[in-house]
Enzyme design. Structure first.
Site, PDB file in Angstrom:
ATOM      1  N   LYS A  95     -16.183  27.153 -17.124  1.00 21.96           N
ATOM      2  CA  LYS A  95     -15.602  27.499 -15.820  1.00 21.96           C
ATOM      3  C   LYS A  95     -14.653  28.703 -15.908  1.00 21.96           C
ATOM      4  CE  LYS A  95     -12.680  24.468 -14.502  1.00 21.96           C
ATOM      5  NZ  LYS A  95     -11.308  24.421 -13.991  1.00 21.96           N
TER       6      LYS A  95
ATOM      7  N   ARG B 229     -19.551  21.351 -33.360  1.00 26.60           N
ATOM      8  CA  ARG B 229     -18.721  22.519 -33.632  1.00 26.60           C
ATOM      9  C   ARG B 229     -18.123  22.425 -35.033  1.00 26.60           C
ATOM     10  NH1 ARG B 229     -14.271  22.756 -29.352  1.00 26.60           N
ATOM     11  NH2 ARG B 229     -15.902  23.135 -27.832  1.00 26.60           N
TER      12      ARG B 229
ATOM     13  N   ARG C 130     -10.598  12.389 -24.225  1.00 30.76           N
ATOM     14  CA  ARG C 130     -10.232  13.512 -23.341  1.00 30.76           C
ATOM     15  C   ARG C 130     -10.966  13.417 -22.003  1.00 30.76           C
ATOM     16  NH1 ARG C 130     -10.620  16.874 -27.916  1.00 30.76           N
ATOM     17  NH2 ARG C 130     -12.669  17.685 -27.348  1.00 30.76           N
TER      18      ARG C 130
ATOM     19  N   ARG D 175      -5.937  20.403  -8.757  1.00 32.91           N
ATOM     20  CA  ARG D 175      -6.268  19.620  -9.937  1.00 32.91           C
ATOM     21  C   ARG D 175      -6.351  18.132  -9.585  1.00 32.91           C
ATOM     22  NH1 ARG D 175      -4.233  17.104 -14.113  1.00 32.91           N
ATOM     23  NH2 ARG D 175      -2.238  16.918 -13.066  1.00 32.91           N
TER      24      ARG D 175
ATOM     25  N   ARG E  61     -13.031  19.696 -36.998  1.00 32.58           N
ATOM     26  CA  ARG E  61     -11.678  19.381 -36.552  1.00 32.58           C
ATOM     27  C   ARG E  61     -11.601  18.000 -35.901  1.00 32.58           C
ATOM     28  NH1 ARG E  61      -9.006  23.036 -32.710  1.00 32.58           N
ATOM     29  NH2 ARG E  61     -10.765  22.352 -31.469  1.00 32.58           N
TER      30      ARG E  61
END
Ligand SMILES: [Zn+2]
Length: 217
Positions: free
Chosen positions: A14, A126, A172, A87, A161
């Site tokens: 985004k 990742r 999250r 938000r 990570r």
């Protein structure tokens, strides 16, 4: 004057889309972070209130964010693209009331939709260079290093990570969805709401966003 909104989960691209859209159509790019910093540095009354809230280590509440955004909108004349605002559902409702009172038109609400399993695969695959000075990022499927687990640029080993695990991703997303889902449901009921398939390549997503923007500009 017209106000445009981009919605989408973290990792949907985004931010990149917003940046390109702003450049292509010379929009005013209003991010809550910038508005906040600007108001604080100018020392406006609401800016000082926000500063005090942040200094106390608290999250700036919806009413204060709304007040900052509305004050800023008074200075705008052309088309505006919000970044990171609204938000919450409360912010979205307050924005709608403000726009209607000020007779400002709501433009495009583009929702970049990426299924969670897609986002999760992007995150979990990742790999980051363990050399902080390098910081190169790879992806097991989309951008593998030439030699397994070794950075192409500096030869350091790659690491996975802690933020890039399934578990971290899900926690999250859960936090994000708790606020985002009601906001999204609210905008889905609006005439200018459009979905964009965020699974495609960034340049294809951008083409789709541009087309929708032109219809609602
Ligand atoms: Zn490296």
């Amino acid at each position: 004057m017209k106000v445009h909104i981009l919605l989408g989960p973290p990792g949907s691209g985004k931010g990149t889309q917003a940046k390109q859209l702003v450049e292509k159509f010379a929009l005013s790019h209003l991010s809550t972070g910038d508005i906040l910093r600007d108001a604080v540095s100018k020392g406006t009354e609401i800016g000082l209130r926000a500063k005090a809230i942040m200094a106390a280590g608290k999250l700036v509440d919806d009413d204060t964010v709304n007040g900052l955004v509305f004050a800023r909108l008074q200075d705008e004349t052309g088309a505006v693209l919000f970044d990171g605002y609204p938000r919450t559902l409360q912010q979205a409702e307050a924005l709608a009331a403000f726009l209607s009172a000020q007779k400002i038109e709501m433009g495009l609400v583009a929702d970049i939709e990426v299924p969670e399993e897609f986002l999760e695969a992007r995150v979990v695959g990742r790999r980051s260079c363990s050399n902080n000075a390098c910081g190169a990022i790879y992806h097991l499927e989309n951008k593998p290093p030439r030699a397994e687990n070794v950075c192409d640029l500096c030869g350091s080993p790659l690491k996975h990570r802690a933020d890039d695990t399934s578990e971290a991703f899900r926690s999250r997303m859960e936090a994000f969805n708790a606020t985002f889902k009601p906001l999204q449901a609210y905008y889905r009921g609006m005439a200018n709401y459009r979905r964009v398939d965020g699974r495609s390549k960034p340049e294809e997503v951008f083409e789709a966003v541009v087309e929708l923007y032109q219809e609602n500009a």
